[in-house]
Design an enzyme around this catalytic site. Structure first.
Site, PDB file in Angstrom:
ATOM      1  N   SER A 214       0.842  -1.192   0.000  1.00  0.00           N
ATOM      2  CA  SER A 214       0.000   0.000   0.000  1.00  0.00           C
ATOM      3  C   SER A 214       0.876   1.241   0.000  1.00  0.00           C
ATOM      4  O   SER A 214       1.985   1.233   0.541  1.00  0.00           O
ATOM      5  CB  SER A 214      -0.900   0.012   1.225  1.00  0.00           C
ATOM      6  OG  SER A 214      -1.673   1.204   1.273  1.00  0.00           O
ATOM      7  N   ASP A 221       2.314   9.792  10.070  1.00  0.00           N
ATOM      8  CA  ASP A 221       0.980  10.175  10.520  1.00  0.00           C
ATOM      9  C   ASP A 221      -0.117   9.793   9.540  1.00  0.00           C
ATOM     10  O   ASP A 221      -1.234  10.329   9.606  1.00  0.00           O
ATOM     11  CB  ASP A 221       0.937  11.694  10.755  1.00  0.00           C
ATOM     12  CG  ASP A 221       1.908  12.130  11.826  1.00  0.00           C
ATOM     13  OD1 ASP A 221       2.094  11.362  12.794  1.00  0.00           O
ATOM     14  OD2 ASP A 221       2.502  13.222  11.690  1.00  0.00           O
ATOM     15  N   LYS A 242       3.335  -3.606   7.217  1.00  0.00           N
ATOM     16  CA  LYS A 242       3.513  -3.978   5.809  1.00  0.00           C
ATOM     17  C   LYS A 242       4.929  -3.638   5.341  1.00  0.00           C
ATOM     18  O   LYS A 242       5.588  -4.427   4.659  1.00  0.00           O
ATOM     19  CB  LYS A 242       2.497  -3.229   4.931  1.00  0.00           C
ATOM     20  CG  LYS A 242       1.066  -3.758   4.989  1.00  0.00           C
ATOM     21  CD  LYS A 242       0.163  -2.960   4.079  1.00  0.00           C
ATOM     22  CE  LYS A 242      -1.268  -3.453   4.115  1.00  0.00           C
ATOM     23  NZ  LYS A 242      -1.414  -4.807   3.514  1.00  0.00           N
TER      24      LYS A 242
END
Length: 351
Positions: A214, A221, A242
Site C-alpha cells: 500500500s 501520521d 507492511k
C-alpha cells in the site's frame, strides 16, 4: 505429461507402422517385417512416446496466489486463469468455506464461458501463520503472489454514534468511527503471516514473489496507521507492519516485485492511464486511486517481465477519460528510470 505421452504413443506407432510399410518393397516383405519385429516396433513407439511426452510436458509457470478470496486477490487469480496454458495456478484461502465461495465467484462471475473452469483441486485451505501448511501449499511453485492483508472493519456502535453526532446533533467535528480487524491485527497478518510466506517460499525454491502492499509507508501520521488497535493496545500501524514485511522480503534474496497501489477502486481495468512513482510522491497529487483490476494486471505482467524483477514502486491512475489508456506495462515501469522505493525513509513505528 499424460497428453504428451498419449500423442507420443499415437505418433510413435504411426512412425513404426509407416516405416515398416515404406521400407517393404513386396507384400511378402511387409508380412515378414510385422511378424518378426513386433518388439522392435513397440520399442520405437515407446521411445517416440517418451520423447514427445518430455517435449509436451507443461512449461507453464506454477503460481500460488495467497489472499485469493479477497477482492484484489480474486482478480489476480482471474487474470492468471484467463491466460490459459501460460500459468498453472493455485489459490490459498483461509478456510474451506471461503474456498467454496471463491470457486463460485470465479466460475459464475469472473470467468467467461470460453475460459478454463477453476477447479476445486486448485484451491488450498491454510492459515498463513502455519509454516507447515504454507510449505505444503508452495511445494513445486515457481512464483508467489501475496495479496494477504489485515482488513479493517468498522464497529457498528461507533458508526451509529458518529451518525448521531453528524446528522442529528450537527456537530462540526463528529469524530470518526472506530475499527477492529476482520481477520487478525496487522502484526499477525501483515508481518508474521507474510514473513512466514517468504520463509516458506525460500524453503520451497520459489523463484519470484510479487507482493501487493500500500502507499503511505513513508508517512508516520498516515490515517491508515491510526485505525484499529494493535496487539499492544496502541494503534494498528498497518502500513508500518507492511513495510517491515517488505524489507524482510528484500533481505531474503528472493526475486521480488513490490507494488504499492493507491486507493483501490472496484472498476474495470485497462480503461485508464496508469502512473508509477516512489516514496509516496504520488500522494501529493489530488487524485491517486486505481482500479483493483489494473493492480492485478500489473502483478500478473510482473511474473513474466524481467523489467519488474527486484522493483518496488507506487502505482496509481489518472481519472477515467484523462490521458491515453496504458497498454505497454514495460514502458510504464521504464518511466521510473530504474528508481525504487527507499526503505530508509520508513518511520520507526514498530519494533
Amino acid at each position: 505429461l499424460g497428453l504428451g505421452l498419449g500423442l507420443g504413443l499415437r505418433f510413435g506407432l504411426g512412425i513404426s507402422l509407416s516405416a515398416g510399410l515404406s521400407e517393404s518393397p513386396t507384400p511378402q516383405a511387409e508380412l515378414y517385417f510385422f511378424s518378426l519385429q513386433p518388439y522392435a516396433m513397440m520399442r520405437l513407439a515407446l521411445a517416440a512416446a517418451l520423447l514427445l511426452a518430455l517435449l509436451g510436458a507443461s512449461d507453464a509457470l506454477k503460481v500460488l496466489v495467497t489472499g485469493a478470496a479477497g477482492r484484489t486477490g480474486s482478480l489476480v487469480l482471474q487474470q492468471l486463469v484467463k491466460a490459459g496454458d501460460q500459468f498453472e495456478t493455485k489459490a490459498l484461502v483461509r478456510t474451506e468455506k471461503s474456498g467454496k465461495k471463491l470457486r463460485r465467484k470465479m466460475n459464475r462471475r469472473l470467468l467467461s464461458r470460453g475460459d478454463p473452469k477453476f477447479s476445486k483441486e486448485a484451491i488450498v485451505s491454510a492459515d498463513v501463520t502455519s509454516t507447515e501448511a504454507l510449505a505444503s501449499a508452495m511445494d513445486g511453485c515457481d512464483a508467489l503472489v501475496v495479496c494477504t492483508s489485515a482488513v479493517p472493519k468498522p464497529k457498528m456502535r461507533s458508526i451509529l454514534k458518529f451518525m448521531w453526532k453528524k446528522m442529528v446533533l450537527r456537530k462540526a467535528d463528529p469524530g470518526r468511527p472506530e475499527f477492529t480487524w476482520a481477520s487478525g491485527p496487522p502484526e499477525d497478518v501483515d508481518w508474521t503471516g507474510q514473513k512466514n510466506q517468504f520463509d516458506a517460499a525460500v524453503a520451497a525454491g520459489v523463484k519470484h514473489v510479487v507482493l501487493v502492499g500500500s502507499m503511505g509507508g513513508t508517512q508516520k501520521d498516515n490515517f491508515l496507521n491510526s485505525i484499529g488497535e494493535g496487539k499492544d493496545g496502541g494503534p494498528g500501524n498497518i502500513l508500518a507492519w507492511k513495510r517491515k514485511a517488505e524489507k524482510y522480503l528484500i533481505e531474503t534474496g528472493l526475486t521480488y516485485t513490490i507494488v504499492h497501489p493507491g486507493g483501490l477502486l472496484n472498476e474495470k481495468g485497462q480503461q485508464r492511464q496508469l502512473r508509477v512513482g516512489v516514496d509516496d510522491e504520488l500522494l501529493a497529487d489530488a487524485y491517486r486511486s486505481i482500479p483493483r483490476a489494473d493492480v492485478a494486471r500489473v502483478c500478473v505482467h510482473a511474473l513474466t517481465s524481467d523489467k519488474y524483477r527486484n522493483r518496488s514502486f507506487d502505482l496509481a491512475s489518472f481519472k477515467a477519460g484523462e490521458g491515453a489508456v496504458t497498454e505497454e506495462l514495460d514502458a510504464l515501469i521504464d518511466s521510473l528510470e530504474g528508481k525504487n522505493c527507499d526503505y530508509g525513509k520508513t518511520p520507526e513505528l514498530v519494533a
